[in-house]
Structure formats: C-alpha cells, structure tokens
Scaffold this motif. Structure first.
Motif, PDB file in Angstrom:
ATOM      1  N   MET A 214       0.687  -0.991   0.039  1.00 13.53           N
ATOM      2  CA  MET A 214      -0.143  -0.087   0.196  1.00 13.53           C
ATOM      3  C   MET A 214       0.999   1.054   0.005  1.00 13.53           C
ATOM      4  N   ALA A 215       0.888   2.037  -0.974  1.00 16.66           N
ATOM      5  CA  ALA A 215       1.365   3.031  -0.433  1.00 16.66           C
ATOM      6  C   ALA A 215       1.184   4.490  -1.045  1.00 16.66           C
ATOM      7  N   GLU A 216       1.249   5.917  -1.267  1.00 16.44           N
ATOM      8  CA  GLU A 216       0.983   6.849  -1.514  1.00 16.44           C
ATOM      9  C   GLU A 216       2.134   7.636  -2.000  1.00 16.44           C
ATOM     10  N   LYS A 217       1.832   8.440  -2.953  1.00 15.40           N
ATOM     11  CA  LYS A 217       2.810   9.041  -3.768  1.00 15.40           C
ATOM     12  C   LYS A 217       2.336  11.005  -4.058  1.00 15.40           C
ATOM     13  N   GLN A 218       2.760  11.567  -3.251  1.00 17.25           N
ATOM     14  CA  GLN A 218       1.748  12.678  -2.737  1.00 17.25           C
ATOM     15  C   GLN A 218       2.784  13.538  -3.206  1.00 17.25           C
ATOM     16  N   HIS A 219       4.169  13.500  -2.026  1.00 11.95           N
ATOM     17  CA  HIS A 219       5.836  14.302  -3.150  1.00 11.95           C
ATOM     18  C   HIS A 219       6.705  12.935  -2.971  1.00 11.95           C
ATOM     19  N   PRO A 220       7.624  14.115  -3.716  1.00 10.15           N
ATOM     20  CA  PRO A 220       8.832  13.270  -4.403  1.00 10.15           C
ATOM     21  C   PRO A 220       9.632  12.726  -3.804  1.00 10.15           C
TER      22      PRO A 220
ATOM     23  N   GLY B  92       7.383   3.188   6.238  1.00 11.54           N
ATOM     24  CA  GLY B  92       7.653   3.029   7.955  1.00 11.54           C
ATOM     25  C   GLY B  92       6.017   2.149   8.235  1.00 11.54           C
ATOM     26  N   LEU B  93       5.938   2.534   9.484  1.00 11.64           N
ATOM     27  CA  LEU B  93       4.956   1.291   9.830  1.00 11.64           C
ATOM     28  C   LEU B  93       3.650   2.455  10.083  1.00 11.64           C
ATOM     29  N   ALA B  94       2.256   1.777   9.844  1.00  8.43           N
ATOM     30  CA  ALA B  94       1.248   2.601   9.754  1.00  8.43           C
ATOM     31  C   ALA B  94      -0.019   1.322   9.700  1.00  8.43           C
ATOM     32  N   ALA B  95      -1.126   2.029  10.121  1.00  3.99           N
ATOM     33  CA  ALA B  95      -2.152   1.332  11.019  1.00  3.99           C
ATOM     34  C   ALA B  95      -3.001   1.943   9.875  1.00  3.99           C
TER      35      ALA B  95
ATOM     36  N   PRO C 210       4.209  -2.775   7.275  1.00  4.95           N
ATOM     37  CA  PRO C 210       5.269  -1.821   6.439  1.00  4.95           C
ATOM     38  C   PRO C 210       4.294  -0.819   5.548  1.00  4.95           C
ATOM     39  N   PHE C 211       4.469   0.209   5.310  1.00  6.19           N
ATOM     40  CA  PHE C 211       4.601   1.324   4.431  1.00  6.19           C
ATOM     41  C   PHE C 211       5.137   1.812   3.553  1.00  6.19           C
ATOM     42  N   ASN C 212       4.534   2.587   2.232  1.00  2.00           N
ATOM     43  CA  ASN C 212       5.518   2.781   1.339  1.00  2.00           C
ATOM     44  C   ASN C 212       5.142   3.636   1.150  1.00  2.00           C
ATOM     45  N   PHE C 213       5.574   5.576   2.044  1.00  2.00           N
ATOM     46  CA  PHE C 213       4.845   6.625   1.242  1.00  2.00           C
ATOM     47  C   PHE C 213       5.714   8.077   0.550  1.00  2.00           C
ATOM     48  N   SER C 214       5.584   9.364   1.084  1.00  2.34           N
ATOM     49  CA  SER C 214       6.479  10.465   0.648  1.00  2.34           C
ATOM     50  C   SER C 214       6.553  11.452   1.206  1.00  2.34           C
ATOM     51  N   ARG C 215       7.682  11.817   1.869  1.00  2.72           N
ATOM     52  CA  ARG C 215       7.784  13.211   2.188  1.00  2.72           C
ATOM     53  C   ARG C 215       8.102  14.454   1.236  1.00  2.72           C
ATOM     54  N   ARG C 216       7.543  14.674   1.543  1.00  2.00           N
ATOM     55  CA  ARG C 216       8.134  17.067   0.830  1.00  2.00           C
ATOM     56  C   ARG C 216       9.425  16.866   0.548  1.00  2.00           C
ATOM     57  N   GLU C 217       9.889  17.261  -0.471  1.00  2.00           N
ATOM     58  CA  GLU C 217      11.451  18.017  -0.696  1.00  2.00           C
ATOM     59  C   GLU C 217      12.212  18.552  -0.069  1.00  2.00           C
ATOM     60  N   THR C 218      13.469  19.084   0.641  1.00  3.16           N
ATOM     61  CA  THR C 218      13.330  19.769   1.171  1.00  3.16           C
ATOM     62  C   THR C 218      13.187  21.567   1.108  1.00  3.16           C
ATOM     63  N   GLY C 219      12.088  22.011   1.648  1.00  3.74           N
ATOM     64  CA  GLY C 219      11.989  23.850   1.143  1.00  3.74           C
ATOM     65  C   GLY C 219      12.751  24.518   2.220  1.00  3.74           C
ATOM     66  N   GLU C 220      13.476  25.853   1.949  1.00  7.12           N
ATOM     67  CA  GLU C 220      14.506  26.354   2.354  1.00  7.12           C
ATOM     68  C   GLU C 220      13.925  26.493   3.250  1.00  7.12           C
TER      69      GLU C 220
ATOM     70  N   ASN D 104      18.775   0.768  12.687  1.00  4.82           N
ATOM     71  CA  ASN D 104      19.161  -0.891  12.630  1.00  4.82           C
ATOM     72  C   ASN D 104      17.683  -1.551  11.869  1.00  4.82           C
ATOM     73  N   THR D 105      16.772  -1.305  12.556  1.00  9.54           N
ATOM     74  CA  THR D 105      15.323  -2.514  12.093  1.00  9.54           C
ATOM     75  C   THR D 105      14.525  -2.410  11.051  1.00  9.54           C
ATOM     76  N   MET D 106      14.112  -0.962  10.447  1.00 11.41           N
ATOM     77  CA  MET D 106      12.968  -0.284   9.883  1.00 11.41           C
ATOM     78  C   MET D 106      14.038   0.239   8.753  1.00 11.41           C
ATOM     79  N   GLN D 107      14.074  -0.182   7.591  1.00 15.62           N
ATOM     80  CA  GLN D 107      14.661  -0.802   6.130  1.00 15.62           C
ATOM     81  C   GLN D 107      13.990  -1.084   5.358  1.00 15.62           C
ATOM     82  N   ALA D 108      12.986  -0.048   4.296  1.00 15.64           N
ATOM     83  CA  ALA D 108      12.682  -0.286   3.049  1.00 15.64           C
ATOM     84  C   ALA D 108      12.972  -2.109   2.264  1.00 15.64           C
ATOM     85  N   PRO D 109      12.720  -2.512   1.910  1.00 15.21           N
ATOM     86  CA  PRO D 109      13.160  -3.809   2.094  1.00 15.21           C
ATOM     87  C   PRO D 109      13.402  -3.429  -0.656  1.00 15.21           C
TER      88      PRO D 109
END
Length: 357
Positions: free
Chosen positions: A1-7, A12-15, A24-34, A352-357
């Motif tokens: 399950m994933a969402e793609k709103q940011h690059p 992580g882990l999600a309920a 396990p949950f694949n998602f996204s963070r925004r780019e580093t702004g100013e 050390n224990t939360m790494q994306a496959p």
C-alpha cells in the motif's frame, strides 16, 4: 500500500484501521524546502497517545496513520534559508510540525496552543497533505519546529523527552512548582511520571510519588530519587498526607477520582492534569472553594521551552528509562503498553531495524 504525493520516498509503519495493528507502509515526504531540515530518523519513542490514536480512541484518527512524535536523528540536508542547523547535527521533532506563526500564542512562543497547530502525525500540513510521524526512516520539517539534541544526551534515551519530558517540564515551570523547598506530588510512575520525578528533583523540589501500585515504592525512591511514596488506595496514608502538597502533577491517562488528590493539596494548591483520559473526570467543586485550590491542565510546550527543557536535561543528566525494540516488535509493544508492561518507555531502533525492502 502506498501513496505518492511527494517526491521523497519514505518507508515506515502504518495502521490502516481501528485494529491499531501496524504494518510496512511506503509513502513519501516533501522535498527539502528553503526553511526545511531533512534528517535520517535514528530512534523514535512510543507514547501512550500513539496507542490512543492507532485505535481511534479519541475519535480523531484518519487512516493510514504513521505514529511517532518522539523523533531523533541526524541531519542529512538543509534548505537554503535554514540558519540553525547543518548537515550532521543531532536533532529532534516532538509533537508538532507547524502552526500559523502569527497568532498571539505563536508570538508568545507557545505554538503548542495555536488554534492552527499541526500535529506531527494524524494532522494536515499547510499544503493539504497528511502528516506522518516518526515510525519511519526519514523526516522533513520546518527548522522552527526542530530542536537540537545536546551532545551529552544519548539519542535513544533523549527521544522520549520530546513528549514525556516537555509534558512534565512545562507545567512545573508555568505553575511555579519549580521552586526549591516546595512539595510536589507526581501521580503515576509511568512514561510521564518517572521523568517528572527527575525534573522536579533537579529543580530542588521535594517529590512524593502517588501510585496505586505499592510495589513501585522502592524504584520510585531508590532509582528515581523521590523523597516519599504514597499508595493512593491506602486510606490511612492518604489521610495522613492531607494538606501537605503545594502542587500535584497528575499523569494518569485512565479515568480515576481526583477528589482524593485535591485533598492532598495545601490551601491555594494546584492540581495539574497532563494525562488524557478517554472519558470526563468528575470534578468536585466544594473542596476547591474551601481551599482556593486550582485544577489546571497543560499540553506539551512551545518550541523555545522544548529546547530549554533539553538543555536542562543535559545539564542535569536527565534521561528517560527505556526499552529499545525493533520495528517488527511494535505491535507486541502496543499490547504491553496497554497493560502498562514497560519501564518506562519503548523506543524503536529505527535506523537498524526499519529498512525498506
């Protein structure tokens, strides 16, 4: 399950529902702004409010939800206008990642009481996207809501201070219960209470731990430095202690009677609630009138005070007592947390224990 709103890819882990079970949950963070700081998450504490939110016990949860607001790590990138942080710095993010920055509360550095305060997870960011917390490998946050973790504080034991620490430090300061010679009660010796004892003692205050568990007396006094221990279910002990305390910080997040606690206060004493029970508590008014007593509340602290708290903790060597766990143990940890089976804070070893496959 994933969402793609940011690059920026994140893991992580999600309920996904009110079962509260994370996976396990694949998602996204925004780019580093100013004005943003991007950092690799190394550790994240587990707060009791995470459990409430995962199971929607407060009725405000939206899914999927990535919990975690006791987040520490190392800076990997900073925006072009960031002034306070550089790559490699040790930093943390607590319970909020945004506010309006212009209201009266924000101008007084109490952004935590801003009507538009944005929670670290389970909230909606300025751009309309959901906020995700620290049970994840990377964070991006405006530098205003990032704090520096002093070098003398190990990151794993510092993580819980970003919620539990400031939740106790702030009311001790605001309600004037930080003066040497005062007598303060701390109700509950859990994730909040044990750091409260340490902060109050460092401030020079006489501390009595108030608990329903007689078995915690030795650790309260010998391990955490409390001056006295009071079993709240023991009527004789409670009667003997009536009218002896200048203030009480109540950390209990379950429904419980507060009438006996009000009785422990001196005239003009203050009972401060920092736990968040699911249902309303019963407030007896007559004892308040007869002693000009105060029942108040407190919720975390502003960014300036949170940094002050960390610096104070470093100066006095105050850390949380923790049990470090792996990412695949989180669901079990939540079951144990529901039974109060932890001393006193779970901390996830994210790096050390939360790494994306």
């Amino acid at each position: 399950m994933a969402e793609k709103q940011h690059p920026v890819p994140a893991y992580g882990l999600a309920a996904r529902d009110q079962s509260g079970l994370v996976s396990p949950f694949n998602f996204s963070r925004r780019e580093t702004g100013e004005t943003d700081v991007k950092f690799k998450v190394l550790y994240c504490g587990i707060c009791h409010s995470d459990l409430h939110m995962l199971k929607n016990e407060w009725g405000s949860s939206t899914y999927p939800i990535v919990p975690g607001h006791e987040i520490v790590g190392q800076v990997t990138e900073v925006g072009s206008k960031v002034e306070k942080y550089r790559v490699g710095d040790r930093v943390g993010v607590g319970c909020m990642v945004g506010s309006c920055r212009s209201c009266n509360n924000c101008s007084q550095s109490i952004e935590n009481y801003c009507p538009k305060m944005i929670q670290t997870y389970g909230g909606t960011y300025h751009d309309g996207t959901p906020t995700y917390g620290g049970y994840s490998d990377v964070m991006v946050c405006d530098e205003h809501f990032v704090v520096r973790v002093p070098d003398s504080l190990p990151l794993d034991v510092a993580a819980p201070l970003l919620c539990a620490g400031i939740t106790l430090y702030s009311p001790l300061k605001f309600y004037g219960l930080d003066k040497p010679g005062l007598h303060v009660g701390i109700v509950g010796l859990g994730g909040l209470g044990h750091v409260g004892v340490k902060f109050a003692k460092a401030m020079g205050v006489k501390v009595t731990v108030i608990s329903t568990s007689p078995g915690k007396k030795q650790e309260a006094i010998e391990r955490h430095g409390a001056d006295a221990f009071l079993v709240s279910l023991d009527q004789e002990q409670m009667k003997a202690a009536m009218g002896t305390m200048d203030g009480i910080i109540d950390t209990v997040s379950a429904v419980h009677p507060i009438m006996p606690l009000i009785g422990l206060l001196k005239t003009q004493g203050k009972l401060v609630l920092v736990g968040a029970p699911e249902k309303p508590l019963e407030l007896p008014v007559f004892p308040l009138l007869m002693g000009r007593k105060i029942v108040g509340g407190s919720c975390i602290g502003g960014m300036k005070e949170t940094q002050e708290m960390l610096d104070f903790a470093a100066k006095h060597n105050i850390t949380a007592d923790i049990e470090v766990i792996s990412a695949d143990y989180v669901n079990t940890a939540m079951e144990r947390l529901a039974k109060n089976d932890v001393k006193y804070r779970f901390v996830i070893d994210v790096a050390n224990t939360m790494q994306a496959p």
